[in-house]
Enzyme design. Structure first.
Site: not given
Ligand code: PLP
Length: 421
Positions: A247, A281, A284, A351
């Site tokens: 996140g 996790e 991005r 389109c």
């Molecule tokens: N973990 C879970 C459960 C997710 O759903 C997501 C993305 O939506 C992520 C990790 C990775 O999120 P981010 O790319 O925002 O770090």
């Protein structure tokens, strides 16, 4: 109106009026592979990973790169080679993680609506943890594990009803979202199923959304998770880890946002109350800034009311985020003209009226044939591409140690039609 800006980012910068990726000329890549093309910086990926790793210092932690952000094999392999672990969201991502060399114990499986086949795969591979989304899913995992005469390592995903403050389409921690189980139900679920055959509870999981740019929701999520873990401890339930999800946002608009250090400083005091290993996790935050989509202007349209459109050979089929979330990306000419800036709408060729990358963007003079770079597209870019309008997937190039390699070639008509009769 938003200006296109001159400095680009750490990896993509103009040298002698020409855009480069870590010193490699973008035009020289395009000469060989054409447009549209995704270009990634290996250096930027490594650096972003290390920043998060360093921010958590000596506190026990594991970074499970979220493959959903970008699961191109070479990118995943690069992250595996520098010590990352993996967060997979589907059987496809689990298989790509395994192919990339991750040990099953270093893969976590998350995601709403896991199918029976996906759970069979996860259980039979004995993944590091399956983040269960519901009581029903826990029971299905238990049944599969018993049939395999094994114990599945599980964590329950809890929904804390916290507003991540990001775009509604990428907020996942509100009561109204489909994700996880209400956090207030979690204690009972753990208590009732702690001795269930087939299940070993190894953690608790939370993920409140993506592109989070303020610290408070992340701190609140950590607080909620730690207080639940303390309750579970009081019940005699020994966990191995707390999974804070991903996140962490990136600075799409160039304005400073929270850094990995800010994030760590906010959540570590909470985590220290229990001392359990933390799993992160991020997706991005690791690959987002490391990628650019390079496209060519194929048409210029000027309307009597003064509006001018630059139409690219890439559209929502190559990069869906702007059409899907109205998201902002910096767009820069690869070889900017020295001219006064004027307002442009930068659009794709698909389109659909939503096939727009930027509206009212200040850009120098643009002409048909010019190349532009849509920046910060390393995450949720190529992975969300589609063959709509029979657009073929763009190639992907990795720049690393002053060299570049095509890590995915351009899809061809034969590739696409191979699946059809
Ligand atoms: N973990 C879970 C459960 C997710 O759903 C997501 C993305 O939506 C992520 C990790 C990775 O999120 P981010 O790319 O925002 O770090």
């Amino acid at each position: 109106m938003i200006t296109s800006g001159s400095l680009v980012n750490q990896s993509f910068r103009h040298i002698d009026s020409e855009l480069t990726c870590d010193g490699v000329s973008i035009e020289s890549i395009v000469e060989r592979v054409g447009t549209p093309v995704y270009v990634y910086s290996g250096r930027a990926i490594r650096q972003a990973y290390r920043e998060i790793d360093t921010a958590f210092g000596s506190y026990p932690h594991a970074i499970h790169y979220a493959l959903k952000a970008n699961s191109t094999l070479a990118i995943v392999r690069l992250l595996q080679s520098i010590g990352s672990r993996a967060d997979a969201n589907s059987a496809g991502e689990i298989l790509v993680a395994l192919r990339s060399g991750f040990a099953p114990s270093n893969i976590i499986f998350t995601g709403v609506g896991k199918t029976k086949d996906e759970l069979e795969l996860a259980v039979s591979k004995d993944l590091g943890a399956i983040n269960a989304e519901s009581v029903g899913e826990l029971d299905r995992i238990a049944a599969i594990a018993v049939a395999h005469d094994t114990e599945a390592r599980v964590a329950l995903r809890v929904n804390p009803d916290i507003d991540a403050g990001s775009h509604p389409n990428i907020s996942t921690g509100l009561r109204s979202n489909k994700f996880g189980v209400p956090i207030q139900d979690a204690r009972t679920i753990y208590r009732e199923r702690r001795r269930r055959r087939g299940l070993t509870f190894v953690g608790v999981h939370i993920h409140i959304g993506s592109q989070i740019t303020s610290i408070e929701p992340l701190r609140s999520a950590a607080q909620a998770l730690v207080s639940l873990a303390l309750e579970l401890k009081a019940d005699g339930i020994q966990l191995e880890h707390l999974d804070l999800g991903g996140g962490l946002g990136i600075a799409y608009e160039g304005r400073p946002i929270i850094s990995p250090v800010d994030y760590a400083n906010a959540v570590l005091p909470e985590l220290k109350k229990i001392g359990l290993r933390v799993i992160l996790e991020p997706g991005r935050a690791i690959v987002g800034r490391a990628g650019a989509l390079i496209a060519r202007i194929v048409d210029i349209k000027r309307f009597p009311d003064g509006r001018q459109f630059a139409v690219l050979d890439a559209g929502m089929t190559e990069l869906l985020r702007p059409a899907m979330y109205g998201s902002y990306h910096q767009i820069v000419p690869v070889a900017p003209r020295h001219s006064t800036e004027s307002s442009w709408d930068i659009v794709g060729p698909i389109c659909e009226s939503s096939d727009v990358f930027a509206k009212d963007r200040l850009m120098p003079a643009l002409e048909v044939g010019d190349l532009v770079a849509i920046l910060d597209t390393g995450a949720y870019g190529s992975v969300m591409a589609s063959n709509y309008n029979r657009h073929f997937f763009a190639p992907e190039v990795l720049v690393d140690y002053n060299k570049w390699t095509t890590i995915r070639r351009r899809q061809t008509l034969d590739d696409v039609l191979a699946l059809e009769t």
